[in-house]
Write an enzyme that holds these catalytic residues in place. Structure first.
Site, PDB file in Angstrom:
ATOM      1  N   ARG A  52      36.500  35.998  41.500  1.00 31.53           N
ATOM      2  CA  ARG A  52      37.136  37.309  41.589  1.00 31.53           C
ATOM      3  C   ARG A  52      36.825  38.039  40.288  1.00 31.53           C
ATOM      4  O   ARG A  52      36.227  37.461  39.381  1.00 31.53           O
ATOM      5  CB  ARG A  52      38.649  37.223  41.879  1.00 31.53           C
ATOM      6  CG  ARG A  52      39.423  36.040  41.382  1.00 31.53           C
ATOM      7  CD  ARG A  52      39.548  35.923  39.895  1.00 31.53           C
ATOM      8  NE  ARG A  52      40.024  37.156  39.295  1.00 31.53           N
ATOM      9  CZ  ARG A  52      39.923  37.469  38.034  1.00 31.53           C
ATOM     10  NH1 ARG A  52      39.330  36.630  37.179  1.00 31.53           N
ATOM     11  NH2 ARG A  52      40.367  38.606  37.552  1.00 31.53           N
ATOM     12  N   GLY A  53      37.248  39.302  40.204  1.00 30.06           N
ATOM     13  CA  GLY A  53      36.877  40.133  39.059  1.00 30.06           C
ATOM     14  C   GLY A  53      35.626  40.908  39.442  1.00 30.06           C
ATOM     15  O   GLY A  53      34.645  40.311  39.907  1.00 30.06           O
ATOM     16  N   ALA A  54      35.673  42.232  39.258  1.00 28.15           N
ATOM     17  CA  ALA A  54      34.616  43.096  39.809  1.00 28.15           C
ATOM     18  C   ALA A  54      33.195  42.678  39.410  1.00 28.15           C
ATOM     19  O   ALA A  54      32.336  42.490  40.284  1.00 28.15           O
ATOM     20  CB  ALA A  54      34.896  44.547  39.422  1.00 28.15           C
ATOM     21  N   ARG A  95      35.023  42.102  50.055  1.00 30.50           N
ATOM     22  CA  ARG A  95      36.173  42.778  49.442  1.00 30.50           C
ATOM     23  C   ARG A  95      35.811  44.260  49.293  1.00 30.50           C
ATOM     24  O   ARG A  95      34.667  44.582  48.961  1.00 30.50           O
ATOM     25  CB  ARG A  95      36.536  42.156  48.073  1.00 30.50           C
ATOM     26  CG  ARG A  95      37.133  40.758  48.212  1.00 30.50           C
ATOM     27  CD  ARG A  95      37.690  40.250  46.896  1.00 30.50           C
ATOM     28  NE  ARG A  95      38.968  40.856  46.570  1.00 30.50           N
ATOM     29  CZ  ARG A  95      39.602  40.659  45.403  1.00 30.50           C
ATOM     30  NH1 ARG A  95      39.064  39.896  44.477  1.00 30.50           N
ATOM     31  NH2 ARG A  95      40.769  41.221  45.165  1.00 30.50           N
ATOM     32  N   GLN A 197      46.809  36.378  37.741  1.00 27.25           N
ATOM     33  CA  GLN A 197      45.563  36.307  36.972  1.00 27.25           C
ATOM     34  C   GLN A 197      45.844  36.237  35.466  1.00 27.25           C
ATOM     35  O   GLN A 197      45.077  35.619  34.718  1.00 27.25           O
ATOM     36  CB  GLN A 197      44.681  37.528  37.258  1.00 27.25           C
ATOM     37  CG  GLN A 197      44.001  37.529  38.619  1.00 27.25           C
ATOM     38  CD  GLN A 197      44.821  38.256  39.665  1.00 27.25           C
ATOM     39  OE1 GLN A 197      46.032  38.334  39.575  1.00 27.25           O
ATOM     40  NE2 GLN A 197      44.151  38.777  40.676  1.00 27.25           N
ATOM     41  N   ASP A 238      37.972  48.102  38.579  1.00 26.36           N
ATOM     42  CA  ASP A 238      37.249  47.698  39.795  1.00 26.36           C
ATOM     43  C   ASP A 238      36.390  48.823  40.330  1.00 26.36           C
ATOM     44  O   ASP A 238      35.371  48.594  40.973  1.00 26.36           O
ATOM     45  CB  ASP A 238      38.234  47.220  40.859  1.00 26.36           C
ATOM     46  CG  ASP A 238      38.747  45.841  40.474  1.00 26.36           C
ATOM     47  OD1 ASP A 238      39.670  45.772  39.637  1.00 26.36           O
ATOM     48  OD2 ASP A 238      38.176  44.850  40.965  1.00 26.36           O
ATOM     49  N   LYS A 249      43.637  46.384  38.864  1.00 24.81           N
ATOM     50  CA  LYS A 249      44.665  45.491  39.409  1.00 24.81           C
ATOM     51  C   LYS A 249      46.016  46.188  39.528  1.00 24.81           C
ATOM     52  O   LYS A 249      46.421  46.925  38.632  1.00 24.81           O
ATOM     53  CB  LYS A 249      44.765  44.264  38.492  1.00 24.81           C
ATOM     54  CG  LYS A 249      45.777  43.208  38.882  1.00 24.81           C
ATOM     55  CD  LYS A 249      45.668  42.746  40.315  1.00 24.81           C
ATOM     56  CE  LYS A 249      44.296  42.265  40.710  1.00 24.81           C
ATOM     57  NZ  LYS A 249      44.163  42.096  42.196  1.00 24.81           N
TER      58      LYS A 249
HETATM   59  O1  MRU Z   1      41.794  40.781  42.537  1.00 23.36           O
HETATM   60  P1  MRU Z   1      40.928  40.491  41.345  1.00 23.36           P
HETATM   61  O2  MRU Z   1      41.379  39.326  40.538  1.00 23.36           O
HETATM   62  O3  MRU Z   1      39.457  40.412  41.727  1.00 23.36           O
HETATM   63  O4  MRU Z   1      41.090  41.776  40.443  1.00 23.36           O
HETATM   64  C1  MRU Z   1      40.434  41.830  39.209  1.00 23.36           C
HETATM   65  C2  MRU Z   1      40.769  43.026  38.413  1.00 23.36           C
HETATM   66  O5  MRU Z   1      41.492  43.896  38.853  1.00 23.36           O
HETATM   67  C3  MRU Z   1      40.114  43.154  37.085  1.00 23.36           C
HETATM   68  O6  MRU Z   1      40.956  43.807  36.196  1.00 23.36           O
HETATM   69  C4  MRU Z   1      38.832  43.973  37.243  1.00 23.36           C
HETATM   70  O7  MRU Z   1      38.033  43.437  38.260  1.00 23.36           O
HETATM   71  C5  MRU Z   1      38.048  44.027  35.990  1.00 23.36           C
HETATM   72  S1  MRU Z   1      37.360  42.435  35.626  1.00 23.36           S
HETATM   73  C6  MRU Z   1      36.321  42.563  34.347  1.00 23.36           C
END
Ligand code: MRU
Length: 346
Positions: A52-54, A95, A197, A238, A249
Site C-alpha cells: 500500500r502507499g501510492a 485501487r 498505518q 495519493d 489518508k
Molecule cells: O491506504 P494506504 O495505506 O495505501 O494509504 C496511504 C496513504 O494515504 C499515504 O499517505 C500516501 O499514499 C502517501 S505514501 C508515500
C-alpha cells in the site's frame, strides 16, 4: 516479535523473475514476503493491502506488467500484447485513488504500443527505472523539505509514507529522516485509524532506523497542537489536483483544519507522479470506500444488523490549507492553480 535488523525492510523486492511483496498486514509482528509471478497475483497484493502507499502501488503495478509480458511472451506468443493489455486493465481495477498506479500503467501502455527488439527486457528495465526514480525523488524531496524546517522543534505525520509506502526512503517520512540528520526535533505519529498505518508501520519503521517517535491517538491531535508541541504537520499524498488540492489518508483534512486553528503549518510531500494534471481540483478525485468490516466490531458484521459503517479511506485537503507542496521538481509555496504551474513538466 520477529528478529529485527538495522536495515529498513523493503516493501518490494524484484528478483528478476518474480516480485516479492512484504505483507504489511502482518507488521510489526511478522516479517513475511509473498512471491508473485503474474499480474493477477500483484493485483491481489494491492487489493488486499499487502502493499500500500501510492508510490509503492505504482511500482508494484509496473513490475506486475513486466511479469505479464514475461508470462505471455512465453505462453501466448501470437497475441501476447492483447493479454498484457488485459492485465493492465486488471491492475487498474485494484485501487482507485492513488494516481501513481495509473501513471505507472500508462508508462507500460506506451511501451506496449512500441515495436521492441526485446520486449521482456524493455518492460523489466522500465519497471526497475520507475522504482529507482522514485527512490531518487524521495531523497531529493527529503532535502528540500528539510530546508523548510529550520528551527522547527516538533513534527507530526499521518499514515505511513516511508520506505514501506514507496520505492525507499519515503516522502513525508523522507523529509523527517533528512530533518533528523540536521537538527534535534520531536517526531509524533498519529495512529491512523482504522488500518493503523501510523501505529503499526510508521513507528516501527522509524524505530528500525533508530529515530525516536511518539505515537498519539488520532483524537489527541488537537490537544497536542494546542500544547504548542507541533510546528509542522508533514504528510504524503495519493493524488494532487492541478490546483494543489490533495487527497491523502482519511484524517489528513482534519489535521489541516486543526493546523489552521493552531498556527501550525501543513507540508505535503509527493513526487510529481502523484500529481494528476488532468483534474482542476480535488472534487474530481475518486475516494476509495473500503469494506465496513475494517471498522465494525465483529458482533455487528452480519446480515440484518442495524449497525453499519461508513469507511472512506481518503479525504481531500483544499490547497488553501497547505503551506507547501514539496516535489522532486521543486517546492510550491501556497499552492494554487497558478503557483502549481511552476513544477508542471510535460
Ligand atoms: O491506504 P494506504 O495505506 O495505501 O494509504 C496511504 C496513504 O494515504 C499515504 O499517505 C500516501 O499514499 C502517501 S505514501 C508515500
Amino acid at each position: 516479535m520477529t528478529q529485527q535488523t538495522n536495515e529498513t525492510v523493503q516493501a518490494l523486492i524484484w528478483t528478476g523473475t518474480s516480485l516479492k511483496v512484504l505483507d504489511q498486514r502482518k507488521l510489526p509482528d511478522t516479517i513475511i514476503y509473498d512471491e508473485y509471478q503474474d499480474a493477477a497475483g500483484v493485483t491481489e497484493a494491492i487489493v488486499s493491502m499487502r502493499v500500500r502507499g501510492a508510490p509503492a502501488i505504482g511500482i508494484a503495478a509496473a513490475y506486475g506488467v513486466a511479469l505479464s509480458v514475461s508470462r505471455h511472451l512465453a505462453h501466448d506468443a501470437a497475441d501476447w500484447q492483447q493479454k498484457v493489455a488485459e492485465d493492465i486493465a486488471l491492475l487498474a481495477q485494484s485501487r482507485p485513488t492513488a494516481v501513481n498506479l495509473f501513471w505507472a500503467l500508462a508508462q507500460m501502455q506506451t511501451l506496449l504500443a512500441q515495436t521492441l527488439e526485446d520486449p521482456k527486457a524493455a518492460f523489466i528495465n522500465t519497471a526497475e527505472q520507475i522504482h529507482a526514480n522514485d527512490i531518487a525523488a524521495n531523497i531529493k524531496m527529503g532535502e528540500m523539505g528539510a530546508d523548510l524546517l529550520a528551527g522547527a522543534k516538533g513534527l507530526m505525520t499521518h499514515c505511513n509514507t516511508g520506505t514501506l509506502a514507496t520505492g525507499g526512503y519515503g516522502t513525508a517520512l523522507g523529509v523527517i529522516r533528512s530533518a533528523i540528520k540536521r537538527q534535534a526535533v520531536n517526531v509524533y505519529a498519529g495512529e491512523t485509524r482504522p488500518w493503523l498505518q501510523g501505529a503499526r508501520l510508521t513507528v516501527w519503521e522509524l524505530a528500525q532506523d533508530g529515530i525516536p517517535v511518539t505515537l498519539v491517538a488520532d483524537s489527541a491531535a488537537a490537544w497536542l497542537m494546542k500544547s504548542g508541541a507541533i510546528d509542522w504537520i508533514i504528510v504524503g499524498a495519493d493524488r494532487i489536483a492541478a490546483n494543489g488540492d490533495t487527497a491523502n489518508k482519511i484524517g489528513t483534512y482534519s489535521l489541516a483544519v486543526l493546523a489552521k486553528q493552531h498556527g501550525v503549518k501543513l507540508m505535503v510531500v509527493a513526487p510529481t507522479t502523484t500529481i494528476d494534471w488532468g483534474i482542476d481540483n480535488g472534487a474530481e478525485i475518486e475516494i476509495e470506500q473500503r469494506d465496513p468490516k475494517e471498522l465494525l466490531p465483529a458482533c455487528y458484521d452480519h446480515e440484518g444488523s442495524l449497525v453499519s459503517a461508513w469507511n472512506p479511506v481518503f479525504d481531500v485537503t483544499p490547497a488553501e490549507l497547505i503551506a507547501a507542496i514539496v516535489t522532486e521538481q521543486g517546492v510550491v509555496l501556497n499552492p494554487s492553480i497558478e503557483t502549481m504551474r511552476g513544477i508542471h513538466v510535460i
